[in-house]
Design a protein around this motif. Structure first.
Motif, PDB file in Angstrom:
ATOM      1  N   ALA A 194      -7.978  -0.940 -12.083  1.00  0.00           N
ATOM      2  CA  ALA A 194      -7.129  -0.112 -11.220  1.00  0.00           C
ATOM      3  C   ALA A 194      -5.733   0.050 -11.815  1.00  0.00           C
TER       4      ALA A 194
ATOM      5  N   ALA B 129       0.826  -1.211   0.000  1.00  0.00           N
ATOM      6  CA  ALA B 129       0.000   0.000   0.000  1.00  0.00           C
ATOM      7  C   ALA B 129       0.859   1.259   0.000  1.00  0.00           C
ATOM      8  N   GLU B 130       2.074   1.155   0.520  1.00  0.00           N
ATOM      9  CA  GLU B 130       2.975   2.312   0.551  1.00  0.00           C
ATOM     10  C   GLU B 130       3.317   2.811  -0.856  1.00  0.00           C
ATOM     11  N   ILE B 131       3.188   1.936  -1.858  1.00  0.00           N
ATOM     12  CA  ILE B 131       3.424   2.371  -3.241  1.00  0.00           C
ATOM     13  C   ILE B 131       2.131   2.322  -4.059  1.00  0.00           C
ATOM     14  N   GLY B 132       1.005   2.213  -3.371  1.00  0.00           N
ATOM     15  CA  GLY B 132      -0.287   2.277  -4.044  1.00  0.00           C
ATOM     16  C   GLY B 132      -0.731   0.998  -4.722  1.00  0.00           C
ATOM     17  N   LEU B 133      -0.176  -0.137  -4.323  1.00  0.00           N
ATOM     18  CA  LEU B 133      -0.552  -1.414  -4.929  1.00  0.00           C
ATOM     19  C   LEU B 133      -1.225  -2.310  -3.906  1.00  0.00           C
ATOM     20  N   THR B 134      -1.960  -3.274  -4.444  1.00  0.00           N
ATOM     21  CA  THR B 134      -2.470  -4.390  -3.650  1.00  0.00           C
ATOM     22  C   THR B 134      -1.663  -5.624  -4.041  1.00  0.00           C
TER      23      THR B 134
ATOM     24  N   SER C 126       7.758  -3.301  -6.445  1.00  0.00           N
ATOM     25  CA  SER C 126       6.870  -4.131  -5.622  1.00  0.00           C
ATOM     26  C   SER C 126       7.486  -5.497  -5.348  1.00  0.00           C
TER      27      SER C 126
ATOM     28  N   ALA D 249      -4.092   3.622 -13.133  1.00  0.00           N
ATOM     29  CA  ALA D 249      -2.795   4.084 -12.620  1.00  0.00           C
ATOM     30  C   ALA D 249      -1.739   4.172 -13.716  1.00  0.00           C
TER      31      ALA D 249
END
Length: 159
Positions: free
Chosen positions: A72, A30-35, A106, A76
């Motif tokens: 998503a 989540a810190e880089i906007g991913l799941t 990631s 992005a």
């Protein structure tokens, strides 16, 4: 009176550790906007040309979840749906240049989360731990059993 447990609660041990690992992975990504699902799609789409259906199977996602995940990634600017080079009827998930860079980042995050878990296992036990876990997932626990009742989600601690 509760029955006496005859064996260690392996279900709890595996469920709890798996749940905590997933939460740590989710927080780190989540810190880089991913799941975790987005990471999975990016990494496996980079390996070779794959359709949305193939990627959903690899990531154990249903169609709806896969569509939301790819939407998503597209929003992005990390991936896009394109016609397959080998089958004009099929659409594949192509990772953009930006997506490939994010996938590298990631993967470093995922590797770091896994390393932290392994670092928590004493050095002398690490090889045995990995051998036992690999043996379980490739042997006795390799294939889910069909059941009329769906399996419940992992138990939560009483904190």
């Amino acid at each position: 009176m509760s029955p006496t447990r005859a064996e260690p609660d392996v279900s709890f041990l595996l469920d709890h550790s798996s749940h905590v690992l997933r939460t740590r992975m989710a927080a780190a990504l989540a810190e880089i906007g991913l799941t975790a699902r987005m990471h999975c799609v990016l990494v496996h789409a980079l390996e070779e040309e794959r359709t949305q259906i193939q990627l959903a199977e690899i990531g154990d996602m249903d169609k709806t979840t896969m569509v939301v995940t790819v939407d998503a990634l597209e929003a992005a600017g990390l991936a896009e749906r394109k016609p397959s080079a080998t089958d004009r009827r099929a659409r594949v998930i192509a990772v953009t240049e930006k997506g490939a860079e994010v996938a590298k980042q990631s993967q470093r995050i995922v590797d770091g989360v896994h390393k932290a878990v392994l670092d928590a296992v004493p050095n002398e036990d690490r090889e045995v731990f990995l051998r036992v876990m690999n043996g379980l997932v490739s042997g006795h626990l390799a294939t889910p059993v069909e059941t009329s009742q769906p399996a419940r989600r992992a138990r939560q601690s009483n904190k």
